[in-house]
Scaffold this motif. Structure first.
Motif, PDB file in Angstrom:
ATOM      1  N   ALA A 162      40.741  43.053  30.480  1.00 22.16           N
ATOM      2  CA  ALA A 162      39.535  43.752  30.945  1.00 22.16           C
ATOM      3  C   ALA A 162      39.555  43.843  32.465  1.00 22.16           C
ATOM      4  O   ALA A 162      39.932  42.885  33.157  1.00 22.16           O
ATOM      5  N   ILE A 163      39.168  45.004  32.995  1.00 26.98           N
ATOM      6  CA  ILE A 163      39.148  45.245  34.439  1.00 26.98           C
ATOM      7  C   ILE A 163      37.806  45.861  34.802  1.00 26.98           C
ATOM      8  O   ILE A 163      37.379  46.845  34.197  1.00 26.98           O
ATOM      9  N   THR A 164      37.148  45.297  35.804  1.00 25.70           N
ATOM     10  CA  THR A 164      35.888  45.843  36.301  1.00 25.70           C
ATOM     11  C   THR A 164      35.994  46.047  37.805  1.00 25.70           C
ATOM     12  O   THR A 164      36.425  45.135  38.526  1.00 25.70           O
ATOM     13  N   ILE A 165      35.617  47.237  38.265  1.00 26.95           N
ATOM     14  CA  ILE A 165      35.499  47.525  39.698  1.00 26.95           C
ATOM     15  C   ILE A 165      34.011  47.641  40.030  1.00 26.95           C
ATOM     16  O   ILE A 165      33.285  48.402  39.384  1.00 26.95           O
ATOM     17  N   VAL A 166      33.574  46.897  41.032  1.00 29.20           N
ATOM     18  CA  VAL A 166      32.196  46.979  41.508  1.00 29.20           C
ATOM     19  C   VAL A 166      32.186  47.698  42.852  1.00 29.20           C
ATOM     20  O   VAL A 166      32.830  47.254  43.803  1.00 29.20           O
ATOM     21  N   GLY A 167      31.475  48.814  42.927  1.00 27.28           N
ATOM     22  CA  GLY A 167      31.336  49.569  44.174  1.00 27.28           C
ATOM     23  C   GLY A 167      29.869  49.854  44.445  1.00 27.28           C
ATOM     24  O   GLY A 167      29.095  50.064  43.505  1.00 27.28           O
ATOM     25  N   ASP A 168      29.472  49.866  45.714  1.00 29.85           N
ATOM     26  CA  ASP A 168      28.044  49.954  46.016  1.00 29.85           C
ATOM     27  C   ASP A 168      27.569  51.355  46.406  1.00 29.85           C
ATOM     28  O   ASP A 168      26.485  51.512  46.961  1.00 29.85           O
ATOM     29  N   GLU A 169      28.390  52.384  46.123  1.00 32.44           N
ATOM     30  CA  GLU A 169      27.962  53.750  46.416  1.00 32.44           C
ATOM     31  C   GLU A 169      27.914  54.561  45.117  1.00 32.44           C
ATOM     32  O   GLU A 169      28.662  54.276  44.177  1.00 32.44           O
ATOM     33  N   PRO A 170      27.044  55.584  45.069  1.00 34.63           N
ATOM     34  CA  PRO A 170      26.849  56.317  43.809  1.00 34.63           C
ATOM     35  C   PRO A 170      27.982  57.258  43.435  1.00 34.63           C
ATOM     36  O   PRO A 170      28.108  57.640  42.270  1.00 34.63           O
ATOM     37  N   GLU A 171      28.827  57.625  44.395  1.00 25.23           N
ATOM     38  CA  GLU A 171      29.912  58.566  44.112  1.00 25.23           C
ATOM     39  C   GLU A 171      31.091  57.856  43.438  1.00 25.23           C
ATOM     40  O   GLU A 171      31.215  56.631  43.512  1.00 25.23           O
TER      41      GLU A 171
END
Length: 431
Positions: free
Chosen positions: A28-37
């Motif tokens: 399992a891989i999760t990327i967390v990014g703080d912008e809506p794009e």
């Protein structure tokens, strides 16, 4: 099934996720990014401002289903706290994510100068796509724009603004343009070039206050006041690692890593602008906020993340941190490599042709080229990089370069190839 958690949706985060997926099809891989794009490249924002690409052109991967197809989960949130013992990260959306391995790839955030009026309408950084939209609305042809900062990022933004046909004023607190990349002669030549192209440049000058109004009124430390429809803050960036306070991770300027990009906590890694990685060439730990470094660090970290969950020893190593900046400032090409300001006990050779717009500065330690600056000397860029990064022993050619710095190609051919030097200079020569 292991869970690999990646904080940061820039180039480092995306490359790491893709590398893990190739090595571990079922994890399992999760990327967390703080912008809506969707994940995008900040380095593409100037091209967006120039009109060379649209917003989709800034996206790191163009296919709408790219991440879903790779079974990479994208979460829009900001990391608030890391619990390294519990192996969890708390997000600002209320979620707490557990992980087996963690990559911190949160990048940088703009430095906000302590200036009165920074909250005025019409004052913006140039860092996100949201910032770019605000700048596009105000930086119309003929608009008066004042930019704070003439470092590497500032000069790239300046190029985009000039292409939009604005009346541009640049204010740099250092005594020259790109002071962290160029010596006094080179930085001064870049300033002179910009002024000849119609950009008003104030060096050794600070913005003291910004007064609200239409236009904005910007008071400078040199006693002048400049009217502006838009003020852009490009005064530098710093690693975005505030959420790691009290986490137990060792942080200096950035998150300290070893040659495997692992932090002091096993299974937790860092890459990109927020990582402080060991550079074998200089023997120092360095935060180097350029995309080629982010990409290679991400690849190395990802391979070792997979090895970690499989109980294997880390094998992938970072060979070094590329200290390279090549800059196009309104058509003037400049470059900086390695310890361009020199090292203790070193020697220095310099050649300047101001009328011809050419400058070359070489820094030596014993018979090794450890750093250099160049302005307008594009034919030597590949060779300079090869000699600096390859730590090539020049022997008698060092004295030849002290007498005539333009003999770089001959020195490379005679010295580097015999020592199995970096092949990029060969590519440069063939071109």
């Amino acid at each position: 099934m292991a869970h690999h958690l990646i904080l940061g949706a820039g180039p480092a985060g995306v490359i790491a996720a893709e590398t893990i997926r190739k090595q571990a099809p079922l994890d399992a891989i999760t990327i967390v990014g703080d912008e809506p794009e969707p994940p995008y490249s900040r380095m593409a924002i100037p091209y967006l401002l120039m009109g060379d690409v649209d917003e989709r052109g800034t996206y790191l991967r163009k296919g709408a289903a790219h991440y879903a197809d790779l079974k990479i989960d994208l979460v829009q949130a900001r990391a608030q706290q890391l619990d390294a013992t519990a192996r969890t990260v708390r997000l600002d959306n209320g979620q707490t994510l557990k992980f087996d391995t963690l990559l911190i790839a949160t990048g940088s955030s703009p430095v906000r100068p302590p200036i009165a009026g920074m909250d005025c309408a019409g004052v913006h950084p140039c860092w996100t796509l949201a910032d770019a939209r605000a700048i596009q609305a105000l930086a119309t042809k003929g608009a008066r724009v004042l930019q704070m900062g003439a470092g590497f990022i500032g000069c790239i933004i300046m190029e985009a603004l000039a292409a939009r046909g604005v009346h541009l004023t640049v204010v740099e607190m250092g005594d020259r343009m790109v002071p962290r990349m160029m010596g006094p002669t080179a930085g001064g030549m870049i300033r002179d070039w910009c002024q000849a192209k119609g950009v008003q440049v104030f060096t050794g000058t600070r913005v003291e206050a910004i007064a609200m109004g239409s236009p904005l009124s910007v008071r400078l430390s040199n006693g002048q006041t400049v009217s502006a429809d838009l003020v852009i803050s490009a005064t530098g960036v710093k690693p975005a690692i505030g959420f790691l306070e009290d986490s137990g991770l060792t942080c200096l300027m950035g998150v300290l890593t070893d040659e495997h990009l692992q932090t002091n906590v096993p299974g937790i890694y860092a890459a990109g602008d927020c990582a402080e990685a060991f550079d074998k060439v200089s023997g120092k730990t360095i935060v180097s906020a350029i995309q080629p470094n982010a990409a290679e660090q991400a690849r190395v970290a990802a391979l070792n993340m997979v090895a970690h969950v499989r109980g294997r020893a880390a094998r992938a190593e970072l060979k070094g941190v590329t200290q390279i900046n090549v800059l196009d400032t309104l058509g003037l090409i400049s470059a900086s490599f390695g310890d361009w300001a020199g090292v203790a006990g070193g020697e220095h050779a310099e050649l300047t042709d101001k009328q011809g717009g050419r400058h070359l500065s070489l820094q030596f330690k014993d018979d090794v080229l450890v750093g250099c600056n160049s302005v307008g000397w594009t034919e030597h860029v590949g060779v300079m990089r090869g000699l600096v990064e390859g730590q090539v022993k020049l022997g008698a050619w060092k004295d030849a370069l002290m007498r005539d710095p333009t003999q770089l190609m001959q020195a490379y051919l005679a010295s580097a190839q015999g020592q199995g030097g970096w092949s990029g200079a060969d590519d440069a020569r063939r071109r």
